[in-house]
Design a protein around this motif. Structure first.
Motif, PDB file in Angstrom:
ATOM      1  N   MET A 295       0.784  -1.193  -0.158  1.00  0.00           N
ATOM      2  CA  MET A 295       0.029   0.024  -0.050  1.00  0.00           C
ATOM      3  C   MET A 295       0.986   1.338   0.168  1.00  0.00           C
ATOM      4  O   MET A 295       1.988   1.273   0.699  1.00  0.00           O
ATOM      5  CB  MET A 295      -0.858   0.158   1.223  1.00  0.00           C
ATOM      6  CG  MET A 295      -2.129   0.896   1.132  1.00  0.00           C
ATOM      7  SD  MET A 295      -2.906   0.816   2.702  1.00  0.00           S
ATOM      8  CE  MET A 295      -2.808  -0.953   3.245  1.00  0.00           C
TER       9      MET A 295
ATOM     10  N   LEU B 117      -1.191   6.151   2.150  1.00  0.00           N
ATOM     11  CA  LEU B 117      -2.749   5.780   2.264  1.00  0.00           C
ATOM     12  C   LEU B 117      -2.848   4.593   3.344  1.00  0.00           C
ATOM     13  O   LEU B 117      -3.780   4.406   3.749  1.00  0.00           O
ATOM     14  CB  LEU B 117      -3.035   4.850   0.875  1.00  0.00           C
ATOM     15  CG  LEU B 117      -3.305   5.769  -0.195  1.00  0.00           C
ATOM     16  CD1 LEU B 117      -3.877   4.689  -1.411  1.00  0.00           C
ATOM     17  CD2 LEU B 117      -4.383   6.928  -0.065  1.00  0.00           C
ATOM     18  N   ASP B 118      -1.665   4.468   4.043  1.00  0.00           N
ATOM     19  CA  ASP B 118      -1.732   3.358   4.998  1.00  0.00           C
ATOM     20  C   ASP B 118      -1.941   3.978   6.397  1.00  0.00           C
ATOM     21  O   ASP B 118      -1.356   4.749   6.841  1.00  0.00           O
ATOM     22  CB  ASP B 118      -0.119   2.942   5.032  1.00  0.00           C
ATOM     23  CG  ASP B 118      -0.030   1.673   6.120  1.00  0.00           C
ATOM     24  OD1 ASP B 118      -1.022   1.275   6.962  1.00  0.00           O
ATOM     25  OD2 ASP B 118       0.856   0.854   5.725  1.00  0.00           O
ATOM     26  N   ARG B 119      -3.264   3.474   6.771  1.00  0.00           N
ATOM     27  CA  ARG B 119      -3.740   4.282   8.082  1.00  0.00           C
ATOM     28  C   ARG B 119      -3.014   3.784   9.086  1.00  0.00           C
ATOM     29  O   ARG B 119      -3.351   4.264  10.284  1.00  0.00           O
ATOM     30  CB  ARG B 119      -5.347   4.027   7.990  1.00  0.00           C
ATOM     31  CG  ARG B 119      -5.912   4.697   6.563  1.00  0.00           C
ATOM     32  CD  ARG B 119      -7.405   4.090   6.748  1.00  0.00           C
ATOM     33  NE  ARG B 119      -8.026   4.994   7.865  1.00  0.00           N
ATOM     34  CZ  ARG B 119      -8.750   4.344   8.883  1.00  0.00           C
ATOM     35  NH1 ARG B 119      -8.680   3.045   8.942  1.00  0.00           N
ATOM     36  NH2 ARG B 119      -9.349   5.083   9.647  1.00  0.00           N
TER      37      ARG B 119
ATOM     38  N   THR C 197      -9.657   6.188   2.925  1.00  0.00           N
ATOM     39  CA  THR C 197      -8.468   5.341   2.634  1.00  0.00           C
ATOM     40  C   THR C 197      -8.256   4.037   3.246  1.00  0.00           C
ATOM     41  O   THR C 197      -7.881   3.944   4.349  1.00  0.00           O
ATOM     42  CB  THR C 197      -7.147   6.250   3.112  1.00  0.00           C
ATOM     43  OG1 THR C 197      -7.482   6.436   4.532  1.00  0.00           O
ATOM     44  CG2 THR C 197      -7.107   7.387   2.303  1.00  0.00           C
ATOM     45  N   ARG C 198      -8.925   3.027   2.720  1.00  0.00           N
ATOM     46  CA  ARG C 198      -9.062   1.761   3.400  1.00  0.00           C
ATOM     47  C   ARG C 198      -7.889   1.112   3.243  1.00  0.00           C
ATOM     48  O   ARG C 198      -7.213   1.136   2.391  1.00  0.00           O
ATOM     49  CB  ARG C 198     -10.369   1.026   2.917  1.00  0.00           C
ATOM     50  CG  ARG C 198     -11.589   1.943   3.317  1.00  0.00           C
ATOM     51  CD  ARG C 198     -12.843   0.897   2.885  1.00  0.00           C
ATOM     52  NE  ARG C 198     -13.103  -0.101   3.862  1.00  0.00           N
ATOM     53  CZ  ARG C 198     -13.272  -1.398   3.562  1.00  0.00           C
ATOM     54  NH1 ARG C 198     -12.830  -1.783   2.238  1.00  0.00           N
ATOM     55  NH2 ARG C 198     -13.588  -2.437   4.481  1.00  0.00           N
ATOM     56  N   GLU C 199      -7.650   0.026   4.346  1.00  0.00           N
ATOM     57  CA  GLU C 199      -6.318  -0.941   4.252  1.00  0.00           C
ATOM     58  C   GLU C 199      -6.853  -1.930   3.077  1.00  0.00           C
ATOM     59  O   GLU C 199      -8.122  -2.120   2.915  1.00  0.00           O
ATOM     60  CB  GLU C 199      -6.350  -1.924   5.532  1.00  0.00           C
ATOM     61  CG  GLU C 199      -5.950  -1.204   6.664  1.00  0.00           C
ATOM     62  CD  GLU C 199      -5.915  -2.068   7.910  1.00  0.00           C
ATOM     63  OE1 GLU C 199      -4.752  -2.806   7.896  1.00  0.00           O
ATOM     64  OE2 GLU C 199      -6.820  -2.323   8.484  1.00  0.00           O
ATOM     65  N   HIS C 200      -5.833  -2.963   2.781  1.00  0.00           N
ATOM     66  CA  HIS C 200      -5.847  -3.961   1.895  1.00  0.00           C
ATOM     67  C   HIS C 200      -5.006  -5.273   2.543  1.00  0.00           C
ATOM     68  O   HIS C 200      -4.139  -4.720   3.485  1.00  0.00           O
ATOM     69  CB  HIS C 200      -5.592  -3.691   0.561  1.00  0.00           C
ATOM     70  CG  HIS C 200      -6.353  -2.818  -0.206  1.00  0.00           C
ATOM     71  ND1 HIS C 200      -7.698  -3.072  -0.490  1.00  0.00           N
ATOM     72  CD2 HIS C 200      -6.089  -1.298  -0.468  1.00  0.00           C
ATOM     73  CE1 HIS C 200      -8.295  -1.974  -1.258  1.00  0.00           C
ATOM     74  NE2 HIS C 200      -7.260  -0.707  -1.413  1.00  0.00           N
TER      75      HIS C 200
ATOM     76  N   ARG D 198      -4.305  -5.711   8.220  1.00  0.00           N
ATOM     77  CA  ARG D 198      -3.033  -6.486   7.568  1.00  0.00           C
ATOM     78  C   ARG D 198      -2.017  -6.644   8.645  1.00  0.00           C
ATOM     79  O   ARG D 198      -1.532  -7.979   8.556  1.00  0.00           O
ATOM     80  CB  ARG D 198      -2.465  -5.394   6.501  1.00  0.00           C
ATOM     81  CG  ARG D 198      -1.229  -6.123   5.900  1.00  0.00           C
ATOM     82  CD  ARG D 198      -0.479  -4.909   5.129  1.00  0.00           C
ATOM     83  NE  ARG D 198      -0.802  -4.722   3.945  1.00  0.00           N
ATOM     84  CZ  ARG D 198      -0.235  -3.784   3.399  1.00  0.00           C
ATOM     85  NH1 ARG D 198       1.012  -3.275   3.536  1.00  0.00           N
ATOM     86  NH2 ARG D 198      -0.618  -3.355   2.049  1.00  0.00           N
ATOM     87  N   ARG D 199      -1.985  -5.909   9.635  1.00  0.00           N
ATOM     88  CA  ARG D 199      -0.933  -6.127  10.712  1.00  0.00           C
ATOM     89  C   ARG D 199      -1.440  -6.876  11.753  1.00  0.00           C
ATOM     90  O   ARG D 199      -0.682  -7.380  12.735  1.00  0.00           O
ATOM     91  CB  ARG D 199      -0.251  -4.860  11.149  1.00  0.00           C
ATOM     92  CG  ARG D 199       0.450  -4.005   9.871  1.00  0.00           C
ATOM     93  CD  ARG D 199       1.280  -3.086  10.497  1.00  0.00           C
ATOM     94  NE  ARG D 199       2.151  -2.410   9.521  1.00  0.00           N
ATOM     95  CZ  ARG D 199       1.739  -1.329   8.706  1.00  0.00           C
ATOM     96  NH1 ARG D 199       0.546  -0.961   8.735  1.00  0.00           N
ATOM     97  NH2 ARG D 199       2.345  -0.972   7.689  1.00  0.00           N
TER      98      ARG D 199
ATOM     99  N   LYS E 125      -8.196  -6.358  -3.184  1.00  0.00           N
ATOM    100  CA  LYS E 125      -7.906  -5.331  -4.352  1.00  0.00           C
ATOM    101  C   LYS E 125      -8.883  -5.416  -5.368  1.00  0.00           C
ATOM    102  O   LYS E 125      -9.290  -6.697  -5.464  1.00  0.00           O
ATOM    103  CB  LYS E 125      -6.547  -5.250  -4.690  1.00  0.00           C
ATOM    104  CG  LYS E 125      -5.569  -4.660  -3.637  1.00  0.00           C
ATOM    105  CD  LYS E 125      -4.751  -3.765  -4.241  1.00  0.00           C
ATOM    106  CE  LYS E 125      -3.990  -2.802  -3.075  1.00  0.00           C
ATOM    107  NZ  LYS E 125      -3.097  -1.840  -3.540  1.00  0.00           N
TER     108      LYS E 125
ATOM    109  N   ARG F 147      -9.443   3.828  13.830  1.00  0.00           N
ATOM    110  CA  ARG F 147      -9.602   2.487  14.235  1.00  0.00           C
ATOM    111  C   ARG F 147      -9.651   2.522  15.679  1.00  0.00           C
ATOM    112  O   ARG F 147     -10.168   1.542  16.324  1.00  0.00           O
ATOM    113  CB  ARG F 147      -8.401   1.889  13.869  1.00  0.00           C
ATOM    114  CG  ARG F 147      -8.412   0.325  14.092  1.00  0.00           C
ATOM    115  CD  ARG F 147      -7.060  -0.421  13.780  1.00  0.00           C
ATOM    116  NE  ARG F 147      -6.829  -0.143  12.445  1.00  0.00           N
ATOM    117  CZ  ARG F 147      -5.465  -0.208  12.005  1.00  0.00           C
ATOM    118  NH1 ARG F 147      -4.723  -0.491  12.843  1.00  0.00           N
ATOM    119  NH2 ARG F 147      -5.437  -0.229  10.583  1.00  0.00           N
TER     120      ARG F 147
END
Lengths: 51, 529
Positions: free
Chosen positions: A43, A47-49, B4-7, B177-178, B255, B360
């Motif tokens: 990402m 854009l990485d929140r 701006t969402r995560e993937h 993701r994390r 995605k 979040r």
């Protein structure tokens, strides 16, 4: 009630196990085959929140 | 509103996360009991028919709708259904896709904490001593009664509940993701390795053929019973995590051109491996060898939890390396439980992030606060029947209801042809055309019949509390009351939650101008192929 697997029992067990293992092999073969094209790009930083 | 969402970090990551969501206690406890009770090998006929006509198609429906909604920055059922249907009712109908999974978490986290506790007592040898003294049932009873078993002065079940609760929320606090993906990358291989260790151990027990015979020899006479078909279809919902709303949310983070068709199929295949091959081999065949076929009905009647917490520790206790095998058993179930419980948390977190526009940490904080209060209902109201009641609504009714709604929306509102193309966008393979027919007609009609049959046979009895003695008294937080009153109290609370959620949806939709944003996104060509 049988104390051992009958022919039908063997058939059901082997068909079920064989079918599931074959499905798994097929799925993961396709995924690994296409892995290079399908790796998702990292990402973009802005854009990485999480950051 | 979140733009701006995560993937997911990788394709394998999302597959493991979805497989982790699907592989839970049901694979190792519920499936073998159902198979043994409903015809052995013959149960596999309706089971695999349901897998092809119901399980796989509904999983594809959820992945397709979820990815579609994700492009509009919506990750929860109200936002996704609203983006798909474009009618005001859709967002309110979607509320059951947020409430349902959260309800499951309310009690699932408590049961999951028992697994952590029992894994600990297996390691310390305390559980093995209980086996030698023939008091495993009493040990389990004391543990869940919040009385006799303590850790540092705190009731053990409360201690492990708090620990499990913190573990779950620590994972989701790190994000998709994390947090979720990283956990599943670690936990899924662990589940497979632990499962295989037990699988090999079971297959090397002298006399295991008797157990396998009971499990697999087909009894075709049972196929004429509608109940067998109903149970096989129901098992499909539980095992693949469909109709919950979790897949929908997970899919919203993939995605745009990611292959959802193969990802979904791979996750389903992994789940079947864990369920039919590992789950079908470990529990019932072992119980048959140790207790004999004559006692299996009695063992099965103890239910999934009785089998997992009472029977299995005794069986492993009679083997060499007993403590180790007990630890492996409970660790396996605990990891399977965690990968599932975090998935039922994410729809609510996504709802607060994507629809309400919260960051979040606030989304996780609010979800944690609600879940903590409601989970205490399960902790302190277990003996009064709170867990059974939460399971009826979250784990049964809302699940089938939401699954049916999704299938109808996909087939007849979104449009099967449009859905078919959306499903194939980025796919490595093309499905045979008959699956289009299945998605359009067979799956929604199958679900409508299933829901109708269930409403006709079981729903009325459950709603009217059939089988509960009106004179039966229960104690909840020191207050004594009729069990029926307690259950209606729980129902009132759930209804209040549903109403509050819908009111909140109404408010945030106006405040965040979500429909206007959808129209603007359409204008900008967000979803043009």
């Amino acid at each position: 009630m049988h104390d051992h697997l009958t022919t039908g029992g063997w058939l059901f067990m082997l068909l079920a196990w064989g079918g599931i293992i074959a499905l798994n092999i097929f799925c993961y073969y396709v995924i690994m085959r296409d892995r290079q094209e399908d790796i998702v790009d990292p990402m973009p930083e802005e854009l990485d929140r999480d950051k | 509103m979140n733009n701006t969402r995560e993937h997911w970090g990788s394709r394998l990551g999302v597959i493991l996360a979805v497989a982790g969501s699907a592989i839970g206690l049901g694979n190792f406890l519920r499936f073998p009991v159902k198979a043994a009770m409903y015809g052995g090998g013959a149960f596999l006929i309706p089971y695999f028919i349901a897998f092809v006509l119901l399980g796989i198609p509904l999983a594809w429906v959820e992945w397709t709708l979820g990815r579609f909604g994700g492009r509009y920055n919506h990750g929860s059922a109200p936002g996704i259904l609203n983006a798909v249907v474009r009618r005001p009712w859709a967002k309110y109908a979607g509320s059951i896709g947020v409430l349902g999974p959260t309800l499951i978490f309310f009690y699932y986290v408590y049961i999951q904490s028992w697994l952590l506790g029992f894994a600990w007592y297996s390691l310390t040898g305390e559980l093995l001593r209980a086996v030698y003294d023939d008091r495993v049932s009493a040990f389990f009873g004391n543990y869940i009664s919040l009385k006799a078993t303590v850790v540092g002065g705190v009731p053990a079940s409360l201690f492990f509940f708090l620990l499990t609760f913190v573990i779950n929320f620590s994972v989701v606090a790190f994000g998709v993701r994390r947090g979720i993906e990283v956990l599943n990358r670690f936990a899924m291989p662990v589940i497979v390795v632990l499962g295989l260790v037990l699988f090999v151990r079971v297959l090397t027990i002298p006399g295991i053929e008797r157990g396998m015979a009971f499990m697999w020899n087909p009894d075709f006479s049972r196929l004429s019973e509608p109940r067998v078909w109903l149970e096989a279809s129901g098992q499909m919902f539980f095992t693949l995590s469909i109709g919950i709303g979790a897949l929908l949310t997970y899919a919203s983070y993939v995605k745009r051109r990611q292959d959802i068709l193969m990802s979904s199929l791979s996750a389903c295949a992994a789940n079947e491996f864990a369920e039919v091959i590992l789950g079908g081999t470990i529990v019932i065949p072992m119980a048959i060898v140790v207790y004999g076929a004559a006692n299996i009905q009695e063992i099965a009647s103890m239910g999934n939890l009785g089998l997992g917490f009472n029977t299995m520790p005794v069986i492993f206790g009679k083997m060499p390396l007993a403590s180790l095998l007990q630890s492996i058993w409970f660790s396996l179930l605990f990891f399977a439980g965690v990968t599932s419980s975090i998935s039922v948390l994410q729809p609510a977190i996504s709802f607060f992030e994507d629809e309400a526009g919260l960051c979040r940490s606030r989304a996780v904080g609010i979800t944690a606060a609600v879940c903590f209060v409601m989970s205490l209902l399960a902790v302190f109201g277990l003996e009064a029947g709170a867990v059974d009641e939460l399971d009826f609504w979250g784990g049964t009714l809302l699940l089938v209801l939401f699954g049916t709604l999704e299938a109808i929306v996909f087939a007849w509102i979104f449009g099967a042809s449009r859905g078919w193309e959306e499903l194939h966008a980025g796919a490595s393979i093309r499905l045979p055309a008959f699956f289009r027919l299945i998605l359009r007609w067979v799956t929604p009609l199958y679900l409508i019949v299933l829901l109708g049959a269930w409403l006709a046979t079981d729903f009325g009895k459950a709603i009217l509390l059939d089988g509960i003695d009106p004179a039966q008294q229960v104690v909840f937080l020191g207050a004594t009351m009729a069990k029926t009153s307690f259950i209606w109290l729980v129902r009132g609370l759930l209804l209040a939650l549903l109403l509050a959620l819908n009111l909140y949806i109404h408010i945030i939709w106006k405040r965040n101008r979500i429909d206007e944003r959808l129209a603007a996104a359409d204008k900008a060509g967000v979803n043009n192929a």
